[in-house]
Design an enzyme around this catalytic site. Structure first.
Site, mmCIF file in Angstrom:
data_model
loop_
_atom_site.group_PDB
_atom_site.id
_atom_site.type_symbol
_atom_site.label_atom_id
_atom_site.label_comp_id
_atom_site.label_asym_id
_atom_site.label_seq_id
_atom_site.Cartn_x
_atom_site.Cartn_y
_atom_site.Cartn_z
ATOM 1 N N THR A 21 -5.542 -0.782 0.676
ATOM 2 C CA THR A 21 -6.166 -1.862 -0.105
ATOM 3 C C THR A 21 -5.919 -3.172 0.641
ATOM 4 O OG1 THR A 21 -5.698 -0.605 -2.096
ATOM 5 C CG2 THR A 21 -6.225 -2.946 -2.390
ATOM 6 N N GLU A 60 -9.316 3.729 -1.317
ATOM 7 C CA GLU A 60 -8.844 4.930 -2.003
ATOM 8 C C GLU A 60 -8.581 4.598 -3.469
ATOM 9 O OE1 GLU A 60 -8.675 8.185 -0.996
ATOM 10 O OE2 GLU A 60 -8.386 8.226 -3.149
ATOM 11 N N PHE A 61 -8.978 5.530 -4.346
ATOM 12 C CA PHE A 61 -8.816 5.309 -5.787
ATOM 13 C C PHE A 61 -7.869 6.323 -6.428
ATOM 14 C CE2 PHE A 61 -12.827 3.367 -4.651
ATOM 15 C CZ PHE A 61 -12.800 2.162 -5.330
ATOM 16 N N LEU A 62 -7.178 7.145 -5.593
ATOM 17 C CA LEU A 62 -6.351 8.195 -6.192
ATOM 18 C C LEU A 62 -5.222 7.620 -7.036
ATOM 19 C CD1 LEU A 62 -3.410 8.339 -4.606
ATOM 20 C CD2 LEU A 62 -4.746 9.472 -2.866
ATOM 21 N N CYS A 65 0.640 -0.512 -6.838
ATOM 22 C CA CYS A 65 -0.710 -1.079 -6.684
ATOM 23 C C CYS A 65 -1.003 -2.257 -7.618
ATOM 24 C CB CYS A 65 -1.756 0.014 -6.865
ATOM 25 S SG CYS A 65 -1.714 1.208 -5.525
ATOM 26 N N ASN A 86 -8.859 -2.403 -9.848
ATOM 27 C CA ASN A 86 -7.432 -2.527 -10.176
ATOM 28 C C ASN A 86 -7.145 -3.707 -11.096
ATOM 29 O OD1 ASN A 86 -6.800 -0.225 -8.869
ATOM 30 N ND2 ASN A 86 -5.508 -1.138 -7.312
ATOM 31 N N GLU A 116 -1.265 8.368 -8.270
ATOM 32 C CA GLU A 116 -0.088 9.186 -8.014
ATOM 33 C C GLU A 116 0.119 10.110 -9.213
ATOM 34 O OE1 GLU A 116 3.202 6.610 -7.009
ATOM 35 O OE2 GLU A 116 1.986 5.612 -5.496
ATOM 36 N N LYS A 154 -12.729 -2.258 -4.912
ATOM 37 C CA LYS A 154 -11.366 -1.725 -5.102
ATOM 38 C C LYS A 154 -10.500 -2.727 -5.879
ATOM 39 C CE LYS A 154 -7.563 0.478 -4.779
ATOM 40 N NZ LYS A 154 -7.269 1.646 -5.578
ATOM 41 N N ALA A 183 -0.337 0.665 -25.272
ATOM 42 C CA ALA A 183 0.627 -0.443 -25.281
ATOM 43 C C ALA A 183 1.968 0.063 -24.771
ATOM 44 C CB ALA A 183 0.766 -0.979 -26.697
HETATM 45 P P1 NAD Z 1 3.367 3.819 1.471
HETATM 46 O O1 NAD Z 1 4.256 2.660 1.687
HETATM 47 O O2 NAD Z 1 3.809 4.949 0.610
HETATM 48 O O3 NAD Z 1 2.960 4.447 2.876
HETATM 49 C C1 NAD Z 1 2.647 3.716 4.027
HETATM 50 C C2 NAD Z 1 3.156 4.527 5.233
HETATM 51 O O4 NAD Z 1 2.665 3.919 6.424
HETATM 52 C C3 NAD Z 1 4.686 4.533 5.332
HETATM 53 O O5 NAD Z 1 5.140 5.879 5.410
HETATM 54 C C4 NAD Z 1 4.962 3.767 6.623
HETATM 55 O O6 NAD Z 1 6.126 4.209 7.305
HETATM 56 C C5 NAD Z 1 3.687 4.038 7.406
HETATM 57 N N1 NAD Z 1 3.456 3.076 8.493
HETATM 58 C C6 NAD Z 1 3.600 1.725 8.481
HETATM 59 N N2 NAD Z 1 3.301 1.214 9.690
HETATM 60 C C7 NAD Z 1 2.935 2.262 10.487
HETATM 61 C C8 NAD Z 1 2.520 2.372 11.838
HETATM 62 N N3 NAD Z 1 2.422 1.323 12.651
HETATM 63 N N4 NAD Z 1 2.243 3.605 12.319
HETATM 64 C C9 NAD Z 1 2.348 4.700 11.536
HETATM 65 N N5 NAD Z 1 2.740 4.655 10.254
HETATM 66 C C10 NAD Z 1 3.037 3.455 9.728
HETATM 67 O O7 NAD Z 1 2.002 3.216 0.920
HETATM 68 P P2 NAD Z 1 0.930 3.934 -0.008
HETATM 69 O O8 NAD Z 1 1.380 3.935 -1.410
HETATM 70 O O9 NAD Z 1 0.476 5.201 0.625
HETATM 71 O O10 NAD Z 1 -0.254 2.873 0.083
HETATM 72 C C11 NAD Z 1 -0.982 2.660 1.271
HETATM 73 C C12 NAD Z 1 -2.154 1.745 0.973
HETATM 74 O O11 NAD Z 1 -3.045 2.381 0.054
HETATM 75 C C13 NAD Z 1 -1.772 0.411 0.310
HETATM 76 O O12 NAD Z 1 -2.656 -0.571 0.760
HETATM 77 C C14 NAD Z 1 -1.991 0.676 -1.165
HETATM 78 O O13 NAD Z 1 -2.270 -0.495 -1.883
HETATM 79 C C15 NAD Z 1 -3.205 1.583 -1.125
HETATM 80 N N6 NAD Z 1 -3.339 2.495 -2.270
HETATM 81 C C16 NAD Z 1 -2.229 3.099 -2.775
HETATM 82 C C17 NAD Z 1 -2.370 3.972 -3.841
HETATM 83 C C18 NAD Z 1 -1.156 4.637 -4.445
HETATM 84 O O14 NAD Z 1 -1.282 5.189 -5.548
HETATM 85 N N7 NAD Z 1 -0.006 4.626 -3.811
HETATM 86 C C19 NAD Z 1 -3.642 4.254 -4.379
HETATM 87 C C20 NAD Z 1 -4.758 3.641 -3.789
HETATM 88 C C21 NAD Z 1 -4.597 2.760 -2.738
#
Ligand code: NAD
Length: 432
Positions: free
Chosen positions: A120, A150-152, A259, A207, A154, A203, A251
């Protein structure tokens, strides 16, 4: 297709495993060598139902892990950026991870590449990725930068990835559009193809709208408490109207997670840089930041003096079915209870390991393997996450194990009448 996925966090790992499961050849690049070691052995560093099975099935066949961006970039024409975009000191999205990845891609580019932003990211980040690659790559390289947010969620990430409500594709060229539409050709959902700015605005809008629904219903809960109304009945009744919808009208202790809090704050800054003062969103953010204090207030109203009180807490992650504790209400509530010299007894089905890294076991903070052990000798039980298992708990047994049967239910998981009949002093959110 040959795909590279950069970042093996919640989004990157799910994306890598699911694309491999769908038959693509996937290289997943993760900077953290410990995570890569674990993944190569077939175990996942996070809790996500069903993910480890897919990993085990595909590893070494369609799915490979490495710490080297160079390897991934050279082999794959399509590269997904899935690194973190945390909040910086001012509240904006901090893009240092994205920039670092863009430079690494630039140094290793060896033919046409489609670089896809799945993280994001702010609305102009594709322009900056483009510039960064031009600056650091050899002259004359060909590439496109596209957006595919991505819209997944957790806890149901695999289902969300495999059967999404919609796929959003933001592109600036026909070539990029064709590649992404081909990649997703077997997905039957609605596909929205637009420009990268609109794609990222979709996106963020999703959110911030979800955050708005949560803060809205929490405000209605505050009023319900004052006037003797029931917020759940209100939510059920307005939720049947399809213009409103019932989801995200529960609530509780406010929104958390990796996120919504950061995306709301980042979007306030994005709006500001476009010259717009998004006042409603600022209020949603302020109100949500204060929500954990409301829970502490309820605990104090129930117990009066917290010193030397044993407080059991069920649920440490920001929501059920995950071990993700980022921006969880528990992180804000527990320090306040400890500051008042309460002793905390914690139970969470999966987040204990993550939580111990921040709150190690001590005289004041103890961890228990079952909910029943956690409430033994407690003066109050506080519920912070709505795990299905908590709803099925034997409340008679709980009442019998506590010194005083008081429950502050921050997620409205129990029916008030039943709790009162069982002998609990029961406090919930927006219900009498
Ligand atoms: P996260 O912190 O769990 O994972 C990010 C990963 O990237 C980490 O493992 C980190 O070590 C790795 N990383 C960082 N720099 C790197 C590099 N140079 N080379 C290789 N790996 C590297 O984050 P996340 O929760 O997966 O979220 C990622 C993005 O997706 C964010 O922008 C978030 O807002 C978005 N997003 C997250 C979710 C969610 O539910 N977690 C849902 C939709 C969108």
């Amino acid at each position: 297709m040959n795909l590279s996925i950069i970042g093996a966090g919640y989004v990157g790992l799910v994306t890598a495993c699911c694309f491999a499961e769908l038959g693509h050849k996937v290289k997943c690049i993760e900077k953290d060598s410990e995570k890569v070691k674990m993944l190569k052995k077939g175990s996942i560093p996070i809790y996500e139902p069903g993910l480890e099975e897919i990993l085990k099935k595909n590893i070494g066949k369609n799915l490979f892990f490495t710490t080297s961006i160079a390897d991934g970039v050279k082999e794959s024409p399509v590269i997904f950026i899935c690194v973190g975009t945390p909040q910086d000191r001012r509240g904006s999205a901090d893009l240092f991870q994205v920039e670092e990845v863009a430079r690494e891609i630039a140094r290793n580019i060896n033919g046409y590449k489609l670089i896809v932003e799945k993280s994001t990211v702010p609305l102009d980040s594709h322009i900056w990725i483009n510039k960064t690659i031009q600056r650091f790559a050899k002259k004359g390289v060909t590439f496109d930068v596209a957006s595919n947010p991505e819209f997944l969620k957790e806890g149901s990430a695999i289902e969300d990835f495999m059967k999404p409500d919609r796929i959003v594709i933001g592109v600036s060229s026909e070539r990029a559009k064709k590649i992404l539409l081909d990649l997703y050709s077997n997905f039957k959902c609605k596909k929205i193809v637009t420009n990268p700015q609109t794609s990222k605005l979709i996106k963020y809008s999703a959110n911030i709208f979800l955050a708005t629904k949560i803060s809205f219903i929490n405000n209605i809960a505050d009023i319900s408490e004052k006037v003797g109304a029931d917020v759940n009945v209100v939510a059920d009744a307005i939720g049947v109207d399809e213009r409103i919808g019932r989801a995200f009208l529960n609530a509780g202790v406010g929104y958390g997670g990796s996120c919504l809090p950061k995306d709301v704050k980042a979007f306030i800054k994005i709006a500001e840089s476009a010259g717009i003062d998004f006042k409603i969103l600022k209020e949603i953010d302020r109100y949500n930041d204060e929500r954990p204090l409301m829970i502490v207030k309820k605990v104090k109203e129930a117990l009066w003096i917290l010193k030397d009180k044993e407080i059991a807490i069920f649920g440490l992650s920001f929501k059920p079915n995950t071990d993700d504790i980022r921006e969880a209400a528990s992180l804000k509530i527990i320090p306040q209870l400890l500051a008042e010299n309460a002793r905390i007894r914690l139970y969470d089905p999966v987040a204990e390991l993550q939580f111990r890294k921040i709150f190690p076991e001590s005289e004041a903070v103890r961890y228990f393997k079952t909910p029943y052990e956690a409430v033994e000798g407690a003066h109050l039980l506080l519920i912070l996450t709505e795990w299905e298992d908590f709803k099925k708990i034997d409340i008679n047994k709980i009442a019998g194990l506590m010194v005083i049967p008081i429950v502050v239910d921050g997620r409205n998981i129990f029916p008030p009448a039943k709790m009162k009949k069982t002998g609990f002093e029961y406090y919930s959110i927006g219900r009498v």
